[in-house]
Design an enzyme around this catalytic site. Structure first.
Site, PDB file in Angstrom:
ATOM      1  CB  THR A  29      -0.920   0.001   1.249  1.00 38.30           C
ATOM      2  OG1 THR A  29      -1.756   1.148   1.231  1.00 38.30           O
ATOM      3  CG2 THR A  29      -0.126   0.023   2.544  1.00 38.30           C
ATOM      4  CB  SER A  30       0.924   4.467  -1.189  1.00 38.10           C
ATOM      5  OG  SER A  30       1.715   3.871  -2.172  1.00 38.10           O
ATOM      6  CB  VAL A  36       3.806  -0.105   2.979  1.00 39.62           C
ATOM      7  CG1 VAL A  36       4.057  -1.185   4.021  1.00 39.62           C
ATOM      8  CG2 VAL A  36       3.750   1.260   3.654  1.00 39.62           C
ATOM      9  CE  LYS A  56       6.242   4.644   6.920  1.00 43.90           C
ATOM     10  NZ  LYS A  56       5.748   4.928   8.257  1.00 43.90           N
ATOM     11  CG  ASP A 159      -1.116  10.518  15.327  1.00 39.00           C
ATOM     12  OD1 ASP A 159      -2.282  10.852  15.620  1.00 39.00           O
ATOM     13  OD2 ASP A 159      -0.735  10.357  14.155  1.00 39.00           O
TER      14      ASP A 159
HETATM   15  N1  LIG Z   1       4.889  -3.123   9.670  1.00 41.99           N
HETATM   16  C1  LIG Z   1       3.849  -3.201   8.831  1.00 41.99           C
HETATM   17  N2  LIG Z   1       3.323  -4.385   8.521  1.00 41.99           N
HETATM   18  C2  LIG Z   1       2.247  -4.461   7.689  1.00 41.99           C
HETATM   19  N3  LIG Z   1       1.655  -3.396   7.133  1.00 41.99           N
HETATM   20  C3  LIG Z   1       2.146  -2.193   7.416  1.00 41.99           C
HETATM   21  C4  LIG Z   1       3.266  -2.030   8.268  1.00 41.99           C
HETATM   22  N4  LIG Z   1       3.519  -0.718   8.363  1.00 41.99           N
HETATM   23  C5  LIG Z   1       2.617  -0.100   7.618  1.00 41.99           C
HETATM   24  N5  LIG Z   1       1.784  -0.976   7.035  1.00 41.99           N
HETATM   25  C6  LIG Z   1       0.660  -0.664   6.153  1.00 41.99           C
HETATM   26  O1  LIG Z   1       0.952   0.494   5.407  1.00 41.99           O
HETATM   27  C7  LIG Z   1       0.014   1.511   5.675  1.00 41.99           C
HETATM   28  C8  LIG Z   1       0.706   2.851   5.655  1.00 41.99           C
HETATM   29  O2  LIG Z   1       1.759   2.818   6.586  1.00 41.99           O
HETATM   30  P1  LIG Z   1       2.129   4.076   7.446  1.00 41.99           P
HETATM   31  O3  LIG Z   1       0.913   4.563   8.127  1.00 41.99           O
HETATM   32  O4  LIG Z   1       3.287   3.732   8.294  1.00 41.99           O
HETATM   33  O5  LIG Z   1       2.599   5.050   6.298  1.00 41.99           O
HETATM   34  P2  LIG Z   1       2.586   6.601   6.348  1.00 41.99           P
HETATM   35  O6  LIG Z   1       3.154   7.163   5.099  1.00 41.99           O
HETATM   36  O7  LIG Z   1       3.214   6.993   7.612  1.00 41.99           O
HETATM   37  O8  LIG Z   1       1.036   6.826   6.309  1.00 41.99           O
HETATM   38  P3  LIG Z   1       0.123   7.698   7.184  1.00 41.99           P
HETATM   39  O9  LIG Z   1      -0.308   8.776   6.286  1.00 41.99           O
HETATM   40  O10 LIG Z   1      -0.993   6.774   7.576  1.00 41.99           O
HETATM   41  O11 LIG Z   1       0.928   8.140   8.366  1.00 41.99           O
HETATM   42  C9  LIG Z   1      -0.578   1.151   7.019  1.00 41.99           C
HETATM   43  O12 LIG Z   1      -1.875   1.636   7.141  1.00 41.99           O
HETATM   44  C10 LIG Z   1      -0.555  -0.367   7.002  1.00 41.99           C
HETATM   45  O13 LIG Z   1      -1.685  -0.863   6.336  1.00 41.99           O
END
Ligand SMILES: Nc1ncnc2c1ncn2[C@@H]1O[C@H](COP(=O)(O)OP(=O)(O)OP(=O)(O)O)[C@@H](O)[C@H]1O
Length: 627
Positions: A29-30, A36, A56, A159
């Protein structure tokens, strides 16, 4: 933030992240700014004992954003031993040549195979969570939070929300997203500080989870662990009712503690009472994280999951600096689970010097102003545990007490009067970049003294005073360098204040040095990643050349350290279909407040609550909009 667009990796793409070889299994996903993936790693992670990890990949447009990402990674490193925190594995940063001045950051972490808690809740729209399931989730997430609060000084997550809990393959609930962590923020004392704190809260917290002391900074209360406790109250409410308690009432309701319990589902009076306690207006009347854990364990009828928590806080005067670094409080928590006692005497946080005495003494006994006082408070609080939860009556909480109201009034008057003279003396000169800790800003000299201003508040985002095994070596090296090169003949035992300053001056140069050492061995299809060059920090080197050189020589670890924080995450709206009720609310187009917006000129200081929020679709977002 102008986010560069990048394509996704194909299955089978090979990368090097720190000391790990990585092969992409699947694009998952993103997030706001992150792609990710699931990936195969070699060697396998020794914490999770798995060769499958989550990768990530984040593109950050500039060095400032890179610095903020470092905080996230550092927090994950500190918490990596905790079972209920998504475990950090490795990380790597490089200059992204395709995008001028931007950086590509890779973070390897434990793969949470079962996805997000929010996805699980969506599978239970018809058959809502049972009380026992809710308590189980609360118990585990609270243990993750406890690991943060037990650090000295404590880390505040800021958060905590449903979206930031993931589920591992073996069904454990794990806290994630440490992009907003900070230390305790003392109440602002002048217009610059007020503006700083306000912007920082807007950027790093989610509207529906904000505590009253965050919404009304004029209350003159610090933002501390109790703000996380409030967020846990919102979290618990949402686990129960699939919405947040102040969804309709917005900020005025938060400030008045007005919320209702839906009739359905019907949970026990004890559970509802727990929510009320967590959502107490007065932070000092909220339980601390250990009291909360105890109460949850009572309700589950299971033993208290963390043994002898006081030992974590016990000060010691016979640990030397090296021992101190090697015994991170996170490890202490683990040790506590195995019934051993490790002492810890992390220096008290510097910002405490600046807190108004009335606030500390009347409001927040369980802080680290005096660690022994905290131990006593924790101890007696645990002893009082039954009384704090057994009031029985669960009225809409509106219990801010008068003495504090008086001190808040004094603070308001003081700030008003300062604001008046300040307006006459010209505009506030605090640029947005100052909200984020800058390496340049934090590269204070070893004998930097407390200034008591915005600079001091900025340090609450710095993790310089915490240690991991890896950081311990770096910290020691820097301290050694500074001590030997600065004041010949001076004491070899730096004061806590000095130790902290030195740590804060470390990361940038250390980071550049480490990235340079062998991080450019990505395969040809990934050759856009160029190692960060020393030229990027020429001015720092001019100032600290000898320190940096020595440090680079001493660093043997290949693990990078860099702060992390997402400045802005405008998530694309996803059409998740009618079945995705929660997701459609919580993952609505993201207006998270990590966007870099210029600080507006000083406005007249409003002492009254702001107008109500828009009634719906606010959950799960960090919003500027209500401002
Ligand atoms: N360790 C992990 N294992 C499995 N899926 C993950 C993991 N980390 C993140 N994800 C998936 O990726 C998605 C996005 O990750 P994350 O929230 O860390 O990214 P972000 O860019 O920080 O996004 P946000 O805008 O939500 O802060 C999460 O909602 C989850 O579904």
């Amino acid at each position: 933030m102008n986010q560069p667009q990048i394509g996704t990796y194909n299955v089978g793409t090979q990368l090097t992240v720190g000391s790990h070889q990585v092969e992409i299994i699947k694009y998952l996903t993103s997030g706001g700014f992150a792609q990710v993936y699931s990936a195969l790693i070699s060697p396998p992670d020794h914490h999770t004992n798995s060769n499958i990890a989550c990768l990530k990949r984040v593109i950050v447009p500039d060095k400032t954003s890179l610095n903020t990402l470092r905080a996230e990674v550092d927090a994950m490193k500190l918490l990596r031993n905790n079972r209920y925190v998504v475990s950090y594995i490795d990380s790597h940063a490089a200059k992204a040549t395709l995008h001028n001045g931007s950086y590509e950051v890779f973070v390897l972490m434990e793969y949470c195979e079962r996805g997000g808690l929010i996805d699980f809740m969506n599978t239970r729209l018809q058959n809502r969570l049972h009380e026992s399931e809710i308590l189980q989730i609360m118990c585990q997430v609270t243990q993750g939070v406890a690991a943060m609060h037990a650090l000295q000084p404590p880390l505040i997550h800021r958060d905590i929300k449903i979206e930031n809990v993931l589920i591992s393959a073996n069904n454990e609930y794990k806290l994630c997203d440490f992009g907003s962590v900070c230390g305790v923020i003392r109440p602002p004392r002048n217009p610059q500080e007020l503006s700083y704190v306000k912007q920082d809260i807007l950027k790093n917290t989610t509207a529906q989870y904000r505590s009253p002391e965050m919404v009304d900074i004029f209350r003159g209360l610090p933002i501390n662990e109790k703000s996380d406790i409030w967020a846990l109250g919102i979290f618990l409410y949402k686990l129960c009712y699939y919405t947040t308690p102040f969804e309709k009432g917005g900020e005025p309701a938060i400030l008045n503690g007005q919320f209702e319990f839906p009739l359905y589902p019907d949970y026990s009076k004890q559970l509802r009472n727990l929510i009320c306690k967590l959502l107490a207006q007065n932070p000092s009347q909220r339980p601390n994280v250990f009291q909360l854990l105890k109460q949850i364990a009572n309700m589950q009828n299971v033993p208290y999951p963390i043994q002898d928590i006081q030992a974590v806080q016990r000060p010691s005067n016979h640990l030397n600096l090296m021992e101190l670094h090697q015994n991170s409080a996170t490890q202490n928590i683990q040790s506590l689970n195995s019934h051993s006692i490790i002492e810890n005497s992390m220096p008290n946080p510097k910002f405490q010097y600046g807190m108004p005495a009335n606030v500390i003494t009347t409001q927040f006994l369980p802080t680290r102003e005096n660690s022994q006082a905290f131990i006593n408070a924790s101890s007696s609080s645990l002893a009082r545990n039954s009384s704090i939860f057994e009031t029985g009556v669960c009225n809409a909480p509106n219990n801010i007490n008068q003495p504090n109201a008086n001190s808040a009034t004094k603070l308001k008057q003081a700030i008003e009067s300062e604001a008046h003279s300040f307006r006459e003396s010209g505009p506030i000169n605090v640029s947005l970049r100052n909200i984020i800790p800058q390496d340049d800003d934090s590269s204070s000299s070893s004998d930097e003294s407390y200034t008591g201003g915005v600079d001091e508040l900025k340090k609450t985002r710095s993790l310089g005073s915490y240690s991991t095994h890896e950081n311990a070596k770096r910290g020691e090296s820097v301290i050694a360098s500074l001590t030997s090169s600065s004041t010949p003949g001076s004491s070899s035992a730096p004061t806590p204040a000095k130790i902290k300053s030195k740590h804060q001056s470390l990361p940038e140069s250390a980071f550049v040095g480490i990235v340079d050492s062998g991080k450019d061995n990505l395969p040809s299809d990934s050759n856009r990643n160029q190692p960060v060059k020393d030229g990027a920090s020429v001015s720092k080197q001019d100032l600290k050349n000898s320190i940096q050189q020595r440090m680079i020589n001493l660093l043997s670890s290949s693990e990078e350290s860099f702060n992390a924080r997402k400045l802005s995450r405008a998530k694309a709206t996803k059409d998740e279909g009618p079945g995705k009720l929660i997701a459609s609310i919580s993952r609505a187009p993201v207006l998270k407040e990590k966007k870099a917006k210029p600080i507006p000129p000083p406005k007249p200081f409003h002492l009254k609550p702001k107008p109500p929020l828009k009634p719906s679709f606010l959950a799960g977002q960090k919003l500027f909009s209500e401002e």
